[in-house]
Design a protein around this motif. Structure first.
Motif, PDB file in Angstrom:
ATOM      1  N   ILE A  20      24.157  -3.594  33.411  1.00  0.00           N
ATOM      2  CA  ILE A  20      25.059  -3.718  32.265  1.00  0.00           C
ATOM      3  C   ILE A  20      25.853  -5.012  32.416  1.00  0.00           C
ATOM      4  O   ILE A  20      26.442  -5.263  33.465  1.00  0.00           O
ATOM      5  CB  ILE A  20      26.006  -2.504  32.182  1.00  0.00           C
ATOM      6  N   TYR A  21      25.838  -5.818  31.369  1.00  0.00           N
ATOM      7  CA  TYR A  21      26.550  -7.089  31.346  1.00  0.00           C
ATOM      8  C   TYR A  21      27.570  -7.070  30.219  1.00  0.00           C
ATOM      9  O   TYR A  21      27.414  -6.367  29.221  1.00  0.00           O
ATOM     10  CB  TYR A  21      25.590  -8.259  31.101  1.00  0.00           C
ATOM     11  N   THR A  22      28.595  -7.888  30.355  1.00  0.00           N
ATOM     12  CA  THR A  22      29.542  -8.143  29.276  1.00  0.00           C
ATOM     13  C   THR A  22      29.272  -9.557  28.780  1.00  0.00           C
ATOM     14  O   THR A  22      29.239 -10.500  29.569  1.00  0.00           O
ATOM     15  CB  THR A  22      30.998  -8.029  29.770  1.00  0.00           C
ATOM     16  N   VAL A 170      22.976  -3.982  27.750  1.00  0.00           N
ATOM     17  CA  VAL A 170      22.388  -3.032  28.692  1.00  0.00           C
ATOM     18  C   VAL A 170      20.912  -3.383  28.841  1.00  0.00           C
ATOM     19  O   VAL A 170      20.173  -3.390  27.849  1.00  0.00           O
ATOM     20  CB  VAL A 170      22.544  -1.572  28.201  1.00  0.00           C
ATOM     21  N   LEU A 171      20.485  -3.680  30.073  1.00  0.00           N
ATOM     22  CA  LEU A 171      19.079  -3.982  30.367  1.00  0.00           C
ATOM     23  C   LEU A 171      18.486  -2.820  31.145  1.00  0.00           C
ATOM     24  O   LEU A 171      19.024  -2.414  32.172  1.00  0.00           O
ATOM     25  CB  LEU A 171      18.963  -5.249  31.217  1.00  0.00           C
ATOM     26  N   GLU A 172      17.375  -2.310  30.659  1.00  0.00           N
ATOM     27  CA  GLU A 172      16.680  -1.226  31.347  1.00  0.00           C
ATOM     28  C   GLU A 172      15.822  -1.817  32.473  1.00  0.00           C
ATOM     29  O   GLU A 172      15.565  -3.015  32.515  1.00  0.00           O
ATOM     30  CB  GLU A 172      15.824  -0.449  30.346  1.00  0.00           C
ATOM     31  N   PRO A 173      15.349  -0.972  33.412  1.00  0.00           N
ATOM     32  CA  PRO A 173      14.512  -1.464  34.520  1.00  0.00           C
ATOM     33  C   PRO A 173      13.182  -2.053  34.033  1.00  0.00           C
ATOM     34  O   PRO A 173      12.727  -1.762  32.927  1.00  0.00           O
ATOM     35  CB  PRO A 173      14.252  -0.203  35.353  1.00  0.00           C
ATOM     36  N   ASP A 174      12.587  -2.864  34.886  1.00  0.00           N
ATOM     37  CA  ASP A 174      11.266  -3.463  34.651  1.00  0.00           C
ATOM     38  C   ASP A 174      11.219  -4.358  33.417  1.00  0.00           C
ATOM     39  O   ASP A 174      10.270  -4.320  32.636  1.00  0.00           O
ATOM     40  CB  ASP A 174      10.183  -2.373  34.564  1.00  0.00           C
TER      41      ASP A 174
END
Length: 194
Positions: A20-22, A170-174
């Motif tokens: 998770i990034y802002t 929000v970045l999910e895996p892979d």
């Protein structure tokens, strides 16, 4: 609608777990345009400093130390806009051919409805960017319809939305997070907010 086409097979920078990034749609450099991306610990992870003007024809995506990771160029001579992304390796472009290409379509979504951007990138993978009526909020889906990234207005723990220029990514895996970050930059340029 825009399309991204892979034009080289660079090694991917894949996220092993959900991150998770802002995203703050402001540059840290005084009187500059761009954005700053913070990791979940509040440290600067990436930044874009556009010293020229909003919607510049040449934008550099850097890590926290200022090392260029990606260069995004807007190509003229296209009625609806075209952007090309080049990966950097050791302070130089990996190849002369673009890593991806984004083409904006002439299709205009109706007010209050979502729009889609079709993406073809990295080793033949296909993605779709679905934007809502708010031009700053969207999600990125893979070819199977799985959400791989989502960007929306950031909220406090009590549910109060922060300014329109403060977003959560929000970045999910892979997922190749450099490609996703490149898409965030291109979407900012398309929407004239960077």
């Amino acid at each position: 609608m825009a399309k991204i086409h892979p034009l080289s097979s660079s090694p991917m920078s894949v996220v092993a777990r959900r991150e998770i990034y802002t995203v703050w749609m402001k540059s840290l450099v005084f009187n500059s345009n761009g954005c700053t991306i913070y990791d979940s610990d509040g440290r600067i992870a990436y930044r874009v400093d556009n010293y020229d003007c909003k919607c510049s024809d040449e934008v550099y995506f850097m890590d926290h130390s200022g090392k260029t990771l990606l260069k995004v160029l807007r190509k003229k001579f296209r009625l609806f806009g075209r952007w090309e992304g080049f990966r950097y390796n050791s302070a130089k472009i990996e190849e002369e051919k673009p890593w991806f290409r984004v083409e904006k379509s002439c299709r205009i979504p109706r007010t209050g409805h979502s729009s889609e951007i079709t993406v073809e990138a990295g080793c033949g993978k296909c993605y779709k960017i679905v934007r809502w009526a708010n031009k700053l909020e969207y999600r990125i889906e893979d070819e199977d319809g799985r959400i791989v990234a989502e960007i929306k207005r950031k909220q406090t723990a009590s549910g109060i939305a922060l300014g329109e220029d403060v977003l959560t990514l929000v970045l999910e895996p892979d997922v190749d997070h450099l490609l996703i970050m490149g898409l965030v930059v291109v979407c900012g340029l398309i929407n004239h907010i960077m």
